[in-house]
Scaffold this motif. Structure first.
Motif, short mmCIF file in Angstrom:
data_model
loop_
_atom_site.label_atom_id
_atom_site.label_comp_id
_atom_site.label_asym_id
_atom_site.label_seq_id
_atom_site.Cartn_x
_atom_site.Cartn_y
_atom_site.Cartn_z
N ASP A 61 -11.17 -26.26 1.07
CA ASP A 61 -10.78 -27.38 1.93
C ASP A 61 -9.69 -26.90 2.88
OD1 ASP A 61 -10.03 -29.73 3.09
OD2 ASP A 61 -9.87 -30.85 1.22
N ASN A 62 -9.99 -26.84 4.17
CA ASN A 62 -8.99 -26.33 5.11
C ASN A 62 -7.90 -27.35 5.41
OD1 ASN A 62 -10.38 -28.14 6.72
ND2 ASN A 62 -10.86 -26.69 8.33
N LYS A 63 -7.93 -28.51 4.73
CA LYS A 63 -6.86 -29.50 4.89
C LYS A 63 -6.09 -29.71 3.59
CE LYS A 63 -9.21 -31.95 8.64
NZ LYS A 63 -9.75 -33.24 9.13
N SER A 64 -6.25 -28.80 2.65
CA SER A 64 -5.58 -28.96 1.36
C SER A 64 -4.09 -28.67 1.44
CB SER A 64 -6.24 -28.06 0.31
OG SER A 64 -6.23 -26.72 0.75
N LEU A 65 -3.65 -28.11 2.57
CA LEU A 65 -2.22 -27.97 2.83
C LEU A 65 -1.91 -28.72 4.12
CD1 LEU A 65 -1.49 -24.21 2.03
CD2 LEU A 65 -0.89 -26.21 0.66
N ASN A 66 -0.95 -29.63 4.06
CA ASN A 66 -0.52 -30.37 5.24
C ASN A 66 1.00 -30.33 5.33
OD1 ASN A 66 0.44 -32.31 3.39
ND2 ASN A 66 -1.52 -33.37 3.42
N ASP A 67 1.55 -31.07 6.27
CA ASP A 67 3.00 -31.03 6.47
C ASP A 67 3.76 -31.43 5.22
OD1 ASP A 67 2.61 -30.21 9.05
OD2 ASP A 67 2.84 -32.19 9.94
N VAL A 68 3.26 -32.45 4.52
CA VAL A 68 3.95 -32.93 3.31
C VAL A 68 3.87 -31.89 2.20
CG1 VAL A 68 3.95 -34.69 1.51
CG2 VAL A 68 3.58 -35.34 3.89
N SER A 69 2.66 -31.37 1.94
CA SER A 69 2.51 -30.43 0.84
C SER A 69 3.19 -29.10 1.14
CB SER A 69 1.03 -30.21 0.53
OG SER A 69 0.32 -29.78 1.67
N MET A 70 3.17 -28.65 2.40
CA MET A 70 3.85 -27.40 2.72
C MET A 70 5.36 -27.52 2.55
SD MET A 70 1.77 -25.59 5.85
CE MET A 70 1.62 -27.02 6.89
N THR A 71 5.90 -28.68 2.90
CA THR A 71 7.33 -28.90 2.69
C THR A 71 7.66 -28.88 1.21
OG1 THR A 71 7.52 -30.22 4.71
CG2 THR A 71 9.22 -30.53 3.05
N ALA A 72 6.82 -29.53 0.39
CA ALA A 72 7.05 -29.56 -1.05
C ALA A 72 6.95 -28.16 -1.65
CB ALA A 72 6.06 -30.50 -1.72
N ILE A 73 5.96 -27.37 -1.21
CA ILE A 73 5.79 -26.01 -1.74
C ILE A 73 6.95 -25.12 -1.32
CG2 ILE A 73 4.38 -23.93 -1.46
CD1 ILE A 73 1.92 -25.74 -1.52
N SER A 74 7.37 -25.23 -0.06
CA SER A 74 8.50 -24.43 0.42
C SER A 74 9.74 -24.70 -0.41
CB SER A 74 8.77 -24.74 1.90
OG SER A 74 7.64 -24.51 2.69
N ASP A 75 10.03 -25.97 -0.62
CA ASP A 75 11.20 -26.35 -1.41
C ASP A 75 11.09 -25.83 -2.84
OD1 ASP A 75 13.63 -28.20 -1.96
OD2 ASP A 75 12.13 -28.88 -3.41
N TYR A 76 9.89 -25.94 -3.40
CA TYR A 76 9.68 -25.50 -4.78
C TYR A 76 9.90 -24.00 -4.94
CZ TYR A 76 7.15 -24.57 -9.14
OH TYR A 76 6.80 -24.14 -10.39
N LEU A 77 9.33 -23.21 -4.05
CA LEU A 77 9.49 -21.75 -4.15
C LEU A 77 10.92 -21.33 -3.90
CD1 LEU A 77 6.18 -20.59 -2.41
CD2 LEU A 77 6.75 -20.44 -4.85
N GLU A 78 11.59 -21.97 -2.97
CA GLU A 78 12.99 -21.62 -2.71
C GLU A 78 13.89 -21.97 -3.90
OE1 GLU A 78 14.43 -23.23 0.94
OE2 GLU A 78 13.04 -22.08 2.18
N SER A 79 13.45 -22.92 -4.71
CA SER A 79 14.24 -23.29 -5.89
C SER A 79 13.95 -22.41 -7.09
CB SER A 79 13.96 -24.76 -6.27
OG SER A 79 12.64 -24.90 -6.79
N GLY A 80 13.05 -21.41 -6.92
CA GLY A 80 12.75 -20.50 -8.02
C GLY A 80 11.48 -20.83 -8.76
N GLY A 81 10.62 -21.64 -8.17
CA GLY A 81 9.38 -22.02 -8.83
C GLY A 81 8.35 -20.91 -8.85
N LYS A 82 7.33 -21.09 -9.70
CA LYS A 82 6.24 -20.13 -9.84
C LYS A 82 4.95 -20.81 -9.40
CE LYS A 82 8.75 -18.32 -13.82
NZ LYS A 82 8.83 -18.31 -15.30
N LEU A 83 4.36 -20.32 -8.33
CA LEU A 83 3.20 -20.97 -7.74
C LEU A 83 1.97 -20.08 -7.85
CD1 LEU A 83 1.93 -23.24 -5.93
CD2 LEU A 83 2.58 -21.81 -3.95
N PHE A 84 0.89 -20.66 -8.42
CA PHE A 84 -0.43 -20.06 -8.39
C PHE A 84 -1.28 -20.93 -7.47
CE2 PHE A 84 -4.72 -20.09 -10.73
CZ PHE A 84 -5.26 -19.14 -9.87
N ILE A 85 -1.75 -20.37 -6.36
CA ILE A 85 -2.55 -21.13 -5.40
C ILE A 85 -3.83 -20.38 -5.12
CG2 ILE A 85 -1.27 -20.11 -3.45
CD1 ILE A 85 -1.77 -22.77 -1.94
N SER A 86 -4.95 -21.09 -5.08
CA SER A 86 -6.24 -20.45 -4.84
C SER A 86 -7.10 -21.35 -3.98
CB SER A 86 -6.95 -20.18 -6.17
OG SER A 86 -7.27 -21.40 -6.83
#
Length: 758
Positions: free
Chosen positions: A496-521
């Protein structure tokens, strides 16, 4: 006593008036043998009085495919007809047999404002003039009825017919057409305008609705008065009986001159009043009732009777029932009416284990829902059990600790349960919070998407004893749900080429900067994100990827010896009966910075196609906090068989620092079938020995490839019995550099890097 006032008295005494479908603006009401039809700006509704069930008809349901803003509605010629902003629709009174009727010409020719039938013909008032339509022949005929020096009379607005006459409303006056003469003959039409019947101070006589009764003809005018033209059209209700005219407007006491409708029942006339504010927005002004016996009139406002609004758009009454269509739904005293059950599914929901065998649900609010049903199962298929939540965000305590559950959610009210959310979510019910969140972001509706991907990801996590919660992507940031609550997030993007949007990218950015571990496929991801100037920064900063190939068009990948999937066999995905669905457009990318490649696409030049997966540990963005990432350029859930998918999850968990036993999950030792040992010497000059072992008899292929994916040598290709073997690679003719030695037997593939130094 006025019938309506008897209803008012009944209501005041505690009667059974109901307020139904409050999210709809009802603009017309028509009665059929088996129920009622309602026009709205977003399609039509039908209430089946026998089944006590509502039905919807609009673009969303596939019945009105171009425009579903219904301007007028009538039951005529045995069918229900709808005038819209682009053409007409008709159907049987039971809601079957839909047809679209497009008028010849452009958009304005198809802006239909009203109609009526006379004989076998339909007379149509369109924005650009008058048309007739013969349903049996499917033919339209257009007529220019504009008067000289009065082009507004060419803009027709409404139609009403009796046995011998057709009344045609326009933006300036009304024509009476004698059907005994050809409509094309100007002598067949008599015009009534300002000074000829309509005693008004308006500059124009903009006719909005016409009703023909035994007591004469009633004309409801518009009240469009811009601030710079206060007399443009001042509205009013006009009555013509024979040669006598009577008016009801602001000049004789009405609070407003705009007339939405005129409805006749017995010796009573009912008209919906409105006035414009600033010449743009209209405001309701109550219901005008006229007793035709003595011409007395009264205006009922929200203070006088049950409907608590003055915005009355439609009205119908008979000997027993009164139906009042308003801007906020239907008010009725008809006992057989039930409310519409929720017709929409929740767009998203989330499930979170909060400990003590309790689960918190957060469900998208659904129109008409007064409560929410959650169906649950332990086998992800049956969903026979359910629980009722009194609010969209609520907790339940009926679960067994240590059990994995799957859920589906729907809105409900006293009339039934609505559609279920597409997503099938799950969570592990334990005594403590779960460390992993699975986000279902594959939202594209398509045959390949069964919305059950949390099940596949969750089973792999559970095979390593990892508890998880789950959420639709739309739930992120809603209520109490935050990515930061979790040590690991598994983001399911599917294709799905819309599975990342402005809201989700902001949430992911914040999560990774806080030390989170992300598996995305998923596939199609970079195809979406690489398209604008803003998104490549997200790719490289947070996905650690630079787009290389937006469609690698291959369905097997090879683990790199130095990657996190070292020891896993060749991975097949997204093609064939065993795959969860067929994948299109897998992503190829180059790792950015210190991120490393984990998988290559099989038999594809990596310099052109890039990597199929990458891994990274380190800080993200401007943060100094260390996080971790695994990114697959294809959907993880389509990897098969299950044992291989589980083995991959073990490698991902190992990269994230979890203590897992990698070989126990796949069901067998990953190195049992064959092994490719390091070559010796390595680095080497000219010649090196490749050692390998075979556990089962079969053909073995060993070849050497450059980093660009080009095959440079074939070392062996023959049948081997179980045992240990060696072959030599003479690289005297090749330049210095890194080469990949690949062993393949059956479905198993092993690779090793070799360094040639001259």
């Amino acid at each position: 006593v006025c019938l309506l006032l008897m209803f008012v008295t009944f209501c005041r005494a505690g009667g059974t008036w109901k307020h139904l479908v409050p999210q709809y603006s009802l603009t017309a009401i028509a009665a059929s043998e088996d129920g009622y039809w309602f026009a709205t700006p977003s399609g039509a509704l039908r209430y089946d009085t026998l089944a006590q069930r509502w039905h919807r008809y609009n673009k969303d349901t596939g019945h009105m495919n171009q425009n579903h803003n219904v301007n007028a509605m009538k039951i005529m010629l045995g069918r229900v007809w709808f005038a819209t902003n682009y053409g007409m629709y008709s159907c049987s009174t039971d809601g079957s047999g839909w047809k679209q009727h497009i008028l010849p010409g452009d958009y304005f020719s198809n802006w239909v404002r009203g109609f009526d039938a006379h004989g076998s013909k339909v007379y149509i008032a369109a924005f650009t003039g008058l048309h007739t339509y013969t349903p049996s022949e499917g033919e339209f005929t257009a007529y220019d009825i504009a008067l000289p020096d009065n082009y507004q009379t060419g803009y027709t607005t409404c139609i009403a017919a009796d046995d011998s006459l057709v009344w045609i409303g326009t933006d300036d006056g009304v024509f009476r057409y004698d059907t005994a003469l050809p409509l094309s003959d100007p002598e067949s039409r008599e015009y009534f305008g300002k000074g000829s019947g309509f005693d008004t101070a308006s500059d124009l006589v903009m006719c909005r609705t016409i009703t023909v009764t035994e007591q004469g003809v009633w004309f409801g005018l518009d009240e469009y008065t811009p601030s710079d033209a206060p007399n443009y059209c001042r509205g009013g209700l006009f009555h013509k009986q024979g040669e006598l005219w009577k008016k009801y407007d602001r000049s004789n006491g009405l609070p407003a001159g705009g007339i939405h409708f005129v409805h006749a029942y017995g010796d009573k006339m009912y008209a919906g009043l409105f006035h414009y504010v600033n010449g743009v927005d209209f405001r309701g002004a109550g219901l005008l009732t006229v007793d035709t016996a003595d011409a007395s009139a009264r205006v009922l406002s929200a203070d006088d009777w049950f409907p608590d609004t003055d915005d009355i758009r439609a009205f119908y009454c008979n000997a027993g029932d009164t139906l009042v269509g308003t801007e906020t739904g239907l008010f009725t005293n008809a006992a057989q009416f039930r409310d519409m059950k929720p017709y929409q599914a929740p767009a998203w929901f989330s499930v979170r284990n909060i400990g003590g065998a309790r689960v918190e649900f957060n469900i998208d609010t659904v129109a008409l829902a007064t409560a929410y049903t959650v169906y649950y199962s332990t086998d992800e298929r049956s969903f026979r059990d359910s629980l009722v939540l009194s609010a969209p965000r609520d907790t339940a305590e009926i679960f067994s600790a240590g059990q994995r559950y799957y859920f589906r959610a729907a809105g409900m009210n006293g009339s039934g349960v609505g559609k279920r959310c597409n997503d099938v979510l799950g969570c592990t019910v334990t005594d403590s919070a779960n460390p992993v969140l699975i986000v279902q972001a594959f939202e594209k509706t398509m045959p390949e998407n069964d919305f059950s991907h949390v099940v596949r990801h969750g089973k792999a996590l559970s095979s390593y004893g990892k508890g998880y919660d789950a959420a639709s992507a739309g739930a992120i940031g809603k209520g109490s749900l935050s990515l930061r609550q979790y040590d690991m997030v598994d983001w399911v993007s599917g294709m799905d080429n819309k599975s990342l949007n402005d809201v989700s990218m902001t949430a992911i950015s914040d999560y990774l900067e806080s030390g989170g571990k992300l598996f995305i496929s998923g596939s199609h991801l970079l195809e979406n994100l690489a398209g604008t100037a803003a998104y490549p920064s997200f790719n490289e900063t947070y996905l650690k990827a630079r787009a290389k190939k937006l469609n690698t068009d291959t369905y097997t990948v090879i683990p790199l010896q130095d990657g996190i999937f070292n020891g896993v066999e060749t991975i097949a995905y997204g093609e064939g009966e065993e795959a969860a669905y067929s994948v299109s457009r897998p992503d190829g990318f180059s790792p950015v910075g210190s991120a490393g490649s984990s998988l290559f696409y099989h038999e594809k030049d990596s310099s052109s196609y890039g990597s199929a997966a990458l891994h990274y540990t380190g800080p993200f963005g401007s943060s100094d906090t260390v996080g971790a990432l695994v990114y697959l350029g294809f959907p993880y859930e389509t990897v098969y068989p299950d044992s291989l998918r589980n083995a991959m999850m073990g490698c991902i968990l190992d990269h994230f620092g979890y203590d897992v036993a990698l070989t126990s999950v796949a069901g067998t030792d990953l190195l049992e079938e064959c092994d490719l040992a390091p070559n010796y010497p390595n680095p080497f000059n000219a010649v090196t020995t490749v050692r390998f072992s075979v556990a089962r008899s079969g053909r073995v292929d060993i070849a050497v490839f450059s980093l660009a994916g080009e095959k440079v040598a074939e070392l062996t290709r023959k049948h081997y019995e179980p045992g240990e073997y060696t072959v030599n690679f003479d690289a005297g003719q090749y330049p210095s550099g890194i080469y990949i030695c690949r062993l393949r037997t059956g479905a198993t593939l092993r690779t090793r890097k070799m360094l040639l130094v001259k």
